[in-house]
Design an enzyme around this catalytic site. Structure first.
Site, mmCIF file in Angstrom:
data_model
loop_
_atom_site.group_PDB
_atom_site.id
_atom_site.type_symbol
_atom_site.label_atom_id
_atom_site.label_comp_id
_atom_site.label_asym_id
_atom_site.label_seq_id
_atom_site.Cartn_x
_atom_site.Cartn_y
_atom_site.Cartn_z
ATOM 1 N N ASP A 1 -51.713 -31.926 10.435
ATOM 2 C CA ASP A 1 -50.849 -31.777 11.599
ATOM 3 C C ASP A 1 -50.365 -33.155 12.053
ATOM 4 O O ASP A 1 -50.633 -34.164 11.404
ATOM 5 C CB ASP A 1 -51.568 -31.026 12.717
ATOM 6 C CG ASP A 1 -52.864 -31.720 13.144
ATOM 7 O OD1 ASP A 1 -52.946 -32.961 13.005
ATOM 8 O OD2 ASP A 1 -53.790 -31.022 13.591
ATOM 9 N N ASP B 1 0.848 -1.189 0.000
ATOM 10 C CA ASP B 1 0.000 0.000 0.000
ATOM 11 C C ASP B 1 0.880 1.234 0.000
ATOM 12 O O ASP B 1 1.626 1.480 0.945
ATOM 13 C CB ASP B 1 -0.905 -0.001 1.234
ATOM 14 C CG ASP B 1 -2.037 1.008 1.102
ATOM 15 O OD1 ASP B 1 -1.909 1.892 0.254
ATOM 16 O OD2 ASP B 1 -3.015 0.895 1.857
ATOM 17 N N ASP C 1 -57.986 -31.003 8.762
ATOM 18 C CA ASP C 1 -57.829 -30.870 10.213
ATOM 19 C C ASP C 1 -59.104 -31.395 10.862
ATOM 20 O O ASP C 1 -60.168 -31.449 10.239
ATOM 21 C CB ASP C 1 -57.589 -29.412 10.599
ATOM 22 C CG ASP C 1 -57.107 -29.294 12.042
ATOM 23 O OD1 ASP C 1 -57.273 -28.228 12.637
ATOM 24 O OD2 ASP C 1 -56.572 -30.294 12.562
ATOM 25 N N ASP D 1 -57.407 21.763 19.539
ATOM 26 C CA ASP D 1 -56.773 23.069 19.386
ATOM 27 C C ASP D 1 -57.015 23.975 20.585
ATOM 28 O O ASP D 1 -56.630 25.145 20.559
ATOM 29 C CB ASP D 1 -57.279 23.758 18.113
ATOM 30 C CG ASP D 1 -58.795 23.854 18.079
ATOM 31 O OD1 ASP D 1 -59.448 23.322 18.989
ATOM 32 O OD2 ASP D 1 -59.320 24.455 17.127
ATOM 33 N N ASP D 2 -57.653 23.465 21.621
ATOM 34 C CA ASP D 2 -57.861 24.239 22.842
ATOM 35 C C ASP D 2 -56.825 23.847 23.875
ATOM 36 O O ASP D 2 -56.553 22.655 24.086
ATOM 37 C CB ASP D 2 -59.271 23.998 23.400
ATOM 38 C CG ASP D 2 -60.347 24.565 22.490
ATOM 39 O OD1 ASP D 2 -60.085 25.598 21.859
ATOM 40 O OD2 ASP D 2 -61.426 23.962 22.402
#
EC number: 3.4.23.-
Length: 1770
Positions: A732, A457, A667, A1442-1443
């Protein structure tokens, strides 16, 4: 005339078609698309090239001077509206004629012929070539241009000469049209017509004049032959041959699109991100690019996008490359999340990380010193190959001797230099055409490494090796810091030397650093240069300065490598290096040790915790992090093992290859218990993967043979009916599927058995979901039809038939259609449980009926008949011989509205469903000689509360004379949670106690007398289904063993179903010996009318009362002494908290009577007996729950008696329906009625645009609405609510993203007119908002708590309003709205930028916006658990949209918050709250009067005065005022409602309005009305005359007491603690279906801040259970309020709970853990014990007469109601 003259004086139309407009100079290289597109650098080159190819005359090089080309004088006519040319005026048609410019006539004056036959069309030819230059339009020329004589040579680089403009070249082919348009647009721009050229959106700066239109039209014809135009251009011109601007607009749009695609690809390919900007900005940028490409039908996959993003990541983000390097399924959203996480971590670290200053001594000369750091940084510059074959690093010979090899910049790693290649042609598009300087990535693994070699390098300042095997004289590192190219630290373990032994025996040594955290071993050329060794890359050798070759170097990939065979091993093991390190101060702990010490936490969590100093005495640098990210802890792998994740849709890729009926899912469900043997207990289901066709088969057991028979049948059916073979069956691992028999069956038929993995039921989702769906349908069908449970499989089979015929949401066809079958014939289907009459073909006798009632189940599988259940025969038949019974139902649908709760809108009513009592219920025996811990059950009500003597453990018969008959009373059925509980009409109430007919009754021929004493409350405000008193149907069903003759008279009884029973013996009034109750009666009973002089009940002694046994089976340890006052002592500090301290300052009634515990004279506490009041003003509603005697008809009404005032004329009318003429009536199907109710629209209090403005005849009001309209429009524009730069075509936008908008107008309470532009969120598509986002507002309890604390602490209360709050919140989704109506753009759309009112997400967006601002800018914190309540050390804020309500001790603190809010929002001060006088507020509908340090009054007088008269209820303002909202003794008859459907909807609508308003008022401050509101709300869908009258009475009471206020007084300043108290009460069994009413009132420092009245969700079996249920409902809210009070006010808090049930207190106090009566009772009791002991909660007894929560659970007489409420609301 003018048009004719123009046409006659224009013989040379073709000769002047090339004139142009002259203006200021336009640069020749100006892009013709500058208005709408970015500059194209190749345009000028193409222009020059094309222009040079035009025919020119060699002899000239410039345009000959033409003395005719002079500028004319400006025209005297007025200029056009859109403006003049920049230098010249326009000519009138007359002047155009005079100057031979008549050919620029108005297009409307031209002959309307085809494009090529137009009189303005001229086709150039070789004899008349096109002119080289064209005079401007505004230049007058006495003679027309002679095309034959104008043959001048054109300079190649010029587009304008003098006042002439270079014309475009002629179009030569259809393919070159887009290129030709560029030159034509430039030609128009040079002619000063650029401002009338449309951009790609069709926008122009001004309108063209007629002359300009003709000019463009003629020039376009001249240079663009019609036969060479593209098809789309021809189509436009064929519609309108003069519509050239449309052609230009679409051409510009096409070029813009192509150019934008190019730019987007280039931008995507050159993405770079290092964290300098926010991650959100980077994500938005990338997403926008990808979206634009997608809109142009260019889809960028997530994998490609991730690769391009990862390529451009740098800095701390670069490690993501390694993380995603091996991933094949990369998700863009996941990558963005990772980037965001790193960005947030770095942001936090940068805020908390102190600056580090490290000094280095030994290597100071190696690195550059800066003010902040002297870190030695490894630089890895690797030369890149150019176009030549020689590598750039070949100049390494000069490194050793030249000054170019300097270390000045060696401490910085070069960034990748990227030079993007410009695309040379529009059609060339190559991603990744970049030149990058190659460099290794040192801190991550790489596949480019050459084993056993060192990477050479030239840019590295230090040599780094990963193995200590070659390191000589190693010493631990203590002061060197190394960073890589990404500025990440590389830990250095040791420092030493590398010894080399080259080919000719030359030995040398260089310094090296040891670290395992790099990808390559790096050999620094600068270190070799210090030893006079250089690298020659032309000969690939290492050489001395004298040219001696030392060793060859190898080129591998892009880099050069040196073999490690020239290194001399050090013979020092890695362990030795580690030992050296451990002996020094720089000791690094192994990561596995830290991992175990910190509880096996994951790598990232540990590293992040150390970075943020969450662990002290341990730094991140103290740990060896090498391989930490890949470390696998065996204990973690075992202990934290999880199931694999199921990806949605992953199953499909394994099954795409299967055809219909080749892949089945199966099933088994079951068993279903308590069924007859003939009914199946299981079913097995099958689902085809491809078609989703379903089959179900019944099973009685799960044996192998049964399962095998079903499989044999299903396979044969599929094979024969669908000509298919099953290949795979998924199931199953149940034993019924894994047995050998079934396995052999599958093997013989070649079927693959596909099983789920162990404990992985989610992999079996298809079959599991089918079972769930079928069972849901089954429960619904059985409940709706009322059929017995043993028909459950018939319901399943009916559901299967229907499901196979319906289209599921994920498919476009039904299962039958997928299977190739015809659709379901609806004419063959009957509602499940439909009543029918079946023909009996074989009756027992010829005179017996031939019809048998039955219920339809489902179509037959084996015939064309129907399966019908015959209850009388207890069997099902398959027949077609049946008749449908019209307007009949299988059972009476019953709906029972439960708890009335209030949401933020205060309009919604919720209800819970209840099951009903079946005929086949079991009966439970109760001994009449015993009593429970509640008062004895009467005809309708079971008494609510015990007072005294309810804890006696003795069991002595109080009568000692005769044994009373044992009565069988049906117990309530266990509630099935899966069965719908909605009921409209409460069914027949439970069995009632026997009654005695008194023949001396004056009203009904006899007085109904109960065999019990009067309960504590004589009646309740509830519902029943019974006949009038005195009729035989009032008698209950007694079993045979109950019919014992004790000298009783015969009374005929009837079952609840109406079947008559034999006469039974009842006590006569001559020998009655009643037992006495064991509880003291309530206030209203004790204060009964004293004029009753004929009591018929003999009162026993007190001893009998005290010793009466109880039905309640509570163990003795749960009972306490009668005279004791139990209390709970949570901790040692409770000795300072007494019952008096809890009760002090509470608004309890003052009683002058004796205490209930004073039992010296029991007879005084027994109430006198009332006679029945059947002549009530509500139409003679009976009171069959009280004991009656004869009484005088004339007597005065007193406060303690029932009083009904008339507030409507109809209330005085008797039941006169029989006298009315007959009218058409229709029996309402109650299920359909509910659907009808859902369609009823609420009352609309606003106006539409047409109502307020267009058709408003009130001009004054109309003007005010118009003013409000413009004010709203200006506000929307000011807030940038939508994108004003572009309008979108409706047809180009996805309809899902289009939101309808509208203006609504209303008049506010203060008289102002308001206009609001809103979005139709009610029809907003679900894909356009996140349903998880919630819009929060302050809870009413939080507001009341804040107001109470403000009063006690003398706070200032400031009220604010933020105008157009929602518009401050940005919107993330892509949504479009229709423009406001005044714009007149009906077919256009606007893209939203802000959260418009009405959108689903607007409330949540605003909440997040204001919350963030309050926290970050106002230093507020939101109180945990209480949304929209914010506080800091001085100010508390309650936010409701908004109050804002501000509370503070210092008014300046409020003003400071206001100042901060005004910086961001348009904030209005409604009421600053300064001053010491009384201040009036209107806060969220509450009218508040507040005087600091004194009092606070809360009411709604003004609002009610305005709203109540608008409800269309005839109020009685001048009559006598009602003194109670309702009275005991009135029952809601539940006879079947017969009413027209329209009238039904109208009345339900009216009930919704009335109860909605009452709910709003009760929720705000009129807590005394909640019981009546809740009860009436349960009957909204049963608007009988009686229910409406009671509702009118409630509204009348609200009108009469509209001036009432909730009164608060300031707490005594001497009390240092806050006191929070809940008062609880329950009324056992006073609601239909054995339900109890529970209620709670909450008080803070003696001020009532809230109340709740609701029906118990579960059925209680005793008063104690009901009281426990009430207490358990109060404690959670009490704890939450306690947390809120402690957050808002730091004083200590005392929490108290008051109840009038001693047994409840005893159970809470007891430590006995023996088995309770039932599971629910025990669970509640144990939970109460834990909560009381764990929350320092004091529980005390309160007398019933003082229990103000009584108003929450039952109707009270007037005197009692006033006594309990006049202290806190008046």
């Amino acid at each position: 005339m003018e048009s004719q003259q123009l046409s006659q004086n224009s013989p040379n139309l073709h000769g002047s078609a090339y004139a142009s407009v002259t203006s200021k100079e336009v640069p020749s290289n100006q892009d013709p698309l500058a208005v709408s597109a970015s500059n194209l650098p190749e345009f000028d080159r193409d222009s020059t090239k094309v222009n040079s190819q035009q025919e020119t005359t060699p002899g000239t090089s410039a345009v000959p001077e033409n003395h005719h080309h002079v500028s004319p004088q400006p025209a005297s006519v007025p200029p056009p509206q859109n403006g003049q040319y920049q230098q010249h005026g326009m000519m009138t048609p007359n002047k155009a004629m005079a100057s031979n410019w008549a050919h620029y006539q108005q297009p409307s004056m031209m002959t309307c012929s085809h494009y090529q036959t137009s009189p303005a069309y001229y086709q150039p030819d070789p004899h008349y070539p096109l002119p080289q230059y064209i005079p401007p339009l505004s230049t007058s020329s006495p003679d027309p241009i002679d095309l034959k004589n104008q043959h001048s040579e054109i300079p190649q680089a010029k587009t304008k000469v003098g006042n002439n403009v270079l014309p475009p070249h002629t179009l030569t082919s259809e393919e070159n049209f887009s290129t030709w348009v560029k030159f034509y647009i430039r030609f128009l721009k040079n002619s000063n017509l650029g401002d009338i050229i449309p951009n790609d959106q069709g926008e122009i700066k001004r309108q063209m004049t007629y002359e300009e239109h003709a000019y463009i039209y003629n020039t376009f014809q001249a240079f663009a032959p019609f036969h060479l135009l593209p098809t789309w251009v021809k189509q436009i011109l064929e519609i309108n041959y003069a519509d050239i601007l449309t052609v230009l607009c679409k051409s510009v749009s096409k070029m813009q699109t192509n150019n934008q695609e190019l730019k987007d690809w280039i931008a995507l390919a050159n993405l770079e991100y290092d964290g300098s900007t926010s991650a959100d900005t980077f994500e938005i940028t990338v997403s926008t690019i990808i979206q634009r490409l997608k809109e142009n039908n260019i889809n960028v996959s997530d994998r490609l996008a991730c690769q391009l993003i990862l390529k451009g990541l740098s800095g701390d983000f670069k490690y993501l490359r390694n993380q995603y390097r091996t991933k094949t399924n990369m998700k863009l959203s996941q990558l963005f999340a990772e980037i965001q996480l790193i960005y947030d971590e770095n942001k936090i670290m940068n805020l908390n990380k102190p600056s580090q200053y490290k000094q280095h001594s030994e290597y100071k000369n190696v690195s550059r010193t800066s003010p902040n750091t002297t870190n030695t940084k490894v630089t890895t510059r690797n030369y890149q190959r150019t176009n030549s074959s020689k590598p750039r690093a070949a100049k390494a010979h000069n490194i050793a001797t030249s000054s170019k090899f300097s270390r000045v910049n060696n401490d910085h790693i070069n960034e990748s230099t990227v030079s993007s290649q410009y695309l040379s042609d529009d059609n060339e598009l190559s991603l990744g055409q970049q030149q990058k300087e190659s460099k290794p990535t040192h801190t991550i693994d790489s596949n480019d490494e050459l084993p056993d070699h060192l990477l050479i390098d030239s840019g590295a300042s230090q040599t780094l090796v990963r193995s200590a095997h070659y390191l000589h004289h190693a010493t631990p590192n203590s002061e060197i810091n190394i960073v890589d190219a990404q500025k990440q630290d590389i830990p250095i373990n040791a420092i030493g030397n590398l010894h080399f032994n080259f080919q000719n025996g030359t030995k040398t040594s260089i310094k090296a650093l040891h670290t395992p955290n790099i990808a390559y071993d790096l050999l620094s050329l600068s270190e070799l240069a210090n030893q006079n060794i250089t690298a020659c890359f032309t000969r690939n050798t290492l050489e001395r300065s004298d040219g001696t070759v030392l060793a060859p170097i190898v080129k591998h990939g892009d880099f050069y490598w040196l073999s490690k065979k020239y290194l001399i091993p050090s013979h020092i093991s890695k362990l030795t290096i580690n030992n050296v390190n451990k002996s020094k101060s720089v000791n690094k702990y192994p990561y596995p040790l830290i991992h175990r010490m910190l509880g096996h936490a994951n790598f990232r969590s540990i590293q992040k915790s150390l970075k943020k100093n969450a662990v002290t005495y341990l730094k991140e640098s103290d740990i060896e992090w090498s391989n930490a990210s890949t470390y696998q802890c065996p204990d973690c792998l075992i202990g934290k093992s999880t199931k694999h994740r199921h990806v949605k849709g992953s199953r499909l890729k394994y099954q795409e290859s299967y055809e219909p009926f080749q892949y089945l899912h199966t099933d088994i469900f079951g068993p279903v218990h308590h069924l007859p043997k003939s009914a199946p207990s299981y079913f097995i289901s099958f689902t085809d993967e491809k078609t989703r066709f379903q089959w179900v088969y019944p099973l009685h057991d799960r044996r192998e043979e049964s399962i095998l028979n079903v499989f044999t049948s299903i396979l044969a059916f599929i094979k024969n009916q669908f000509n298919a073979r099953v290949l795979v069956i998924q199931m199953d691992r149940g034993s019924e599927y894994t047995n050998k028999t079934l396995h052999k069956f599958f093997t013989n038929r070649g079927i693959t058995a596909c099983y789920t993995t162990t404990a992985d039921s989610r992999a079996h989702g298809v079959a599991e979901r089918l079972n769930r769906t079928l069972l849901n349908d089954c429960r619904t069908l059985l409940h709706c039809s009322g059929l017995p449970n043993h028909l459950w499989f018939s319901a399943v089979e009916f559901s299967t038939i229907i499901r196979n015929s319906l289209v599921s949401p994920k498919n476009d066809k039904s299962a039958r259609q997928h299977a190739g079958l015809a659709g379901l014939d609806i004419t063959t289907i009957l509602p499940f449980g439909q009543p029918v009459i079946v023909n009996n073909h074989n009756p027992d006798s010829k005179i017996h009926p031939r019809g048998i009632p039955g219920y339809a189940l489902h179509p037959s599988r084996n015939s064309y008949g129907y399966i019908i259940y015959l209850p009388s025969l207890k069997k099902t038949v398959d027949t077609t011989n049946y008749v449908i019974l019209q307007d009949k139902q299988s059972k009476l649908d019953q709906f029972n509205y439960d708890t009335l709760t209030f949401d933020d809108d205060l309009n919604r009513l919720t209800a819970h469903n209840q099951s009903f009592i079946e005929k086949n219920e079991t009966e439970q025996s109760y001994d009449q000689n015993t009593e429970s811990d509640h008062d004895y059950q009467s005809e309708i009500e079971i008494n609510s509360d015990p007072l005294v003597n309810d804890f006696s453990s003795q069991s002595i018969n109080p009568l000692q004379l005769d044994k009373e008959p044992v009565q069988k009373v049906r117990a309530p059925k266990e509630v099935d949670a899966d069965i719908s509980e909605y009921n409209i009409l409460p069914s027949t109430i439970r069995s009632r106690t026997p009654h005695i007919i008194n023949k001396e009754s004056t009203e009904m021929g006899g007085t109904i007398e109960s065999d019990t004493t009067s309960p504590r409350h004589s009646s309740t405000f509830t519902a029943r289904n019974q006949k009038r008193p005195g009729s035989p149907n009032d008698m209950i069903d007694l079993t045979s063993q109950d019919r014992v003759n004790y000298g009783l008279e015969n009374i005929k009884t009837t079952r609840l179903g109406g079947t008559e029973e034999p006469y039974i013996q009842r006590n006569s009034d001559t020998n009655i010996k009643y037992r006495t109750t064991n509880s003291t009666p309530s206030i209203d009973d004790r204060s009964s009318n004293s004029e009753s002089t004929t009591p018929i009940i003999s009162i026993e002694t007190k001893a009998a009362c005290d010793n009466t046994p109880s039905i309640d089976t509570d163990p003795p340890e749960y009972r306490s002494s009668d005279h004791a006052t139990p209390n709970i002592m949570p901790d040692k500090s409770s000795k300072n908290v007494t019952a008096d301290s809890i009760l002090d300052d509470l608004p309890l009634p003052d009683l002058t009577n004796k205490s209930p515990t004073d039992t010296s004279d029991v007879s005084k506490d027994i109430p006198h007996i009332h006679s029945r009041q059947t002549n009530s003003s509500l139409g003679g509603m009976d009171d069959s729950n009280v004991l009656t005697t004869t009484k005088s008809k004339k007597r005065s009404l007193e406060d303690n008696e029932t009083e009904i005032e008339v507030s409507r004329d109809t209330w005085n009318n008797k039941n006169m329906r029989s006298l009315e003429p007959p009218r058409s009536k229709k029996r309402i199907n109650l299920i359909a009625a509910i659907k009808g109710v859902k369609s009823i629209k609420p009352v609309r209090t606003t106006l539409r645009y047409d109502e307020a403005i267009t058709y408003n005849e009130d001009n004054k009001e109309k003007d005010r609405y118009i003013e409000a309209y413009h004010k709203e429009i200006n506000q929307l524009l000011r807030m940038n609510t939508w994108d004003t730069n572009k309008y979108y075509d409706r047809n180009d936008i996805d309809p899902k993203k289009v939101i309808n908008s509208m203006f609504i107008f209303n008049k506010k309470r203060d008289g102002t007119h308001k206009a609001r532009f809103v979005a139709r969120g009610d029809i907003q598509h679900p894909d356009t908002y996140d349903s998880d986002m919630q819009s929060n507002t302050v809870h009413h309890y939080a507001l009341m708590t804040s107001l109470s604390i403000a009063l006690d602490n003398d706070y200032y209360i400031t009220q604010l309003d933020i105008s157009s709050a929602y518009l401050y919140a940005d919107i993330k989704e892509e949504l479009y709205i229709r423009p406001p109506p005044h714009l007149g753009l009906n077919d256009k759309l606007l893209r939203l930028r802000k959260s418009l009112y009405g959108l689903k997400q607007s409330g949540a967006n605003w909440y997040e916006t204001i919350k963030s601002y309050l926290i970050n800018c106002c230093d507020m914190q939101e109180v945990r658990g209480w949304s929209c309540v914010f506080k800091n050390s001085q100010v508390t804020i309650c936010l409701f949209v908004d109050d804002m309500i501000l509370f503070s001790k210092d008014l300046n603190a409020n003003k400071k918050i206001i100042t901060t809010l005004k910086k961001q929002y348009d904030t209005k001060i409604i009421n600053l709250g300064e001053g010491d006088n009384e201040i009036q507020y209107d806060i969220l509908g509450l009218e508040i009067k507040y005087q600091r340090s004194k009092y606070m009054k809360l009411g709604m007088e003004k609002s009610l005065t305005e709203k109540l008269p608008k409800l269309n209820v005839p109020l009685n303002p001048k009559g006598k005022k009602l003194r109670a909202p309702g009275q005991p003794g009135h029952y809601i008859d539940q006879d079947e409602l017969e009413i027209d459907e329209d009238e039904y909807k109208e009345k339900v609508h009216e009930m919704q309005k009335l109860i909605g308003l009452a709910s709003y008022v009760g929720y705000k401050f009129r807590f005394d009305l909640l019981y009546y509101i809740n009860t009436l709300a349960q009957h909204i869908l049963f608007p009988s005359r009686q229910v409406l009258d009671m509702t009118y009475e409630l509204i009348q009471f609200m009108w009469d007491t509209r001036d009432k206020q909730l009164i608060w007084h300031k707490n005594k300043p001497t009390k240092p603690d806050n006191k929070l108290v809940a008062i609880s009460d329950a009324s056992y069994g006073n609601q239909p279906y054995y339900k109890s009413q529970i209620g709670n009132i909450f008080l803070l420092n003696g001020k009532v801040i809230g109340g709740k009245s609701t029906k118990a969700s579960l059925t209680c079996t005793s008063t104690t259970e009901a009281e426990i249920h009430a207490v358990s409902e109060a404690i959670p809210l009490l704890n939450n309020l306690s947390h809120l009070v402690q957050e808002l006010n730091k004083k200590p808090i005392i929490k108290g709970l008051l109840t009038d049930s001693r047994s409840t207190i005893s159970i809470i106090k007891s430590t006995n853990e023996e088995k309770f009566r039932n599971r629910f009772f025990g669970t509640k009791a144990m939970r109460l014990r834990d909560e009381v002991s764990g929350n320092n909660l004091y529980v005390y007894y309160i007398e019933t007469k003082k229990n103000i929560a009584d108003v929450m659970t039952k109707p009270l007489p007037i005197k009692t109601f006033k006594l309990l409420t006049n202290k806190w609301i008046h």
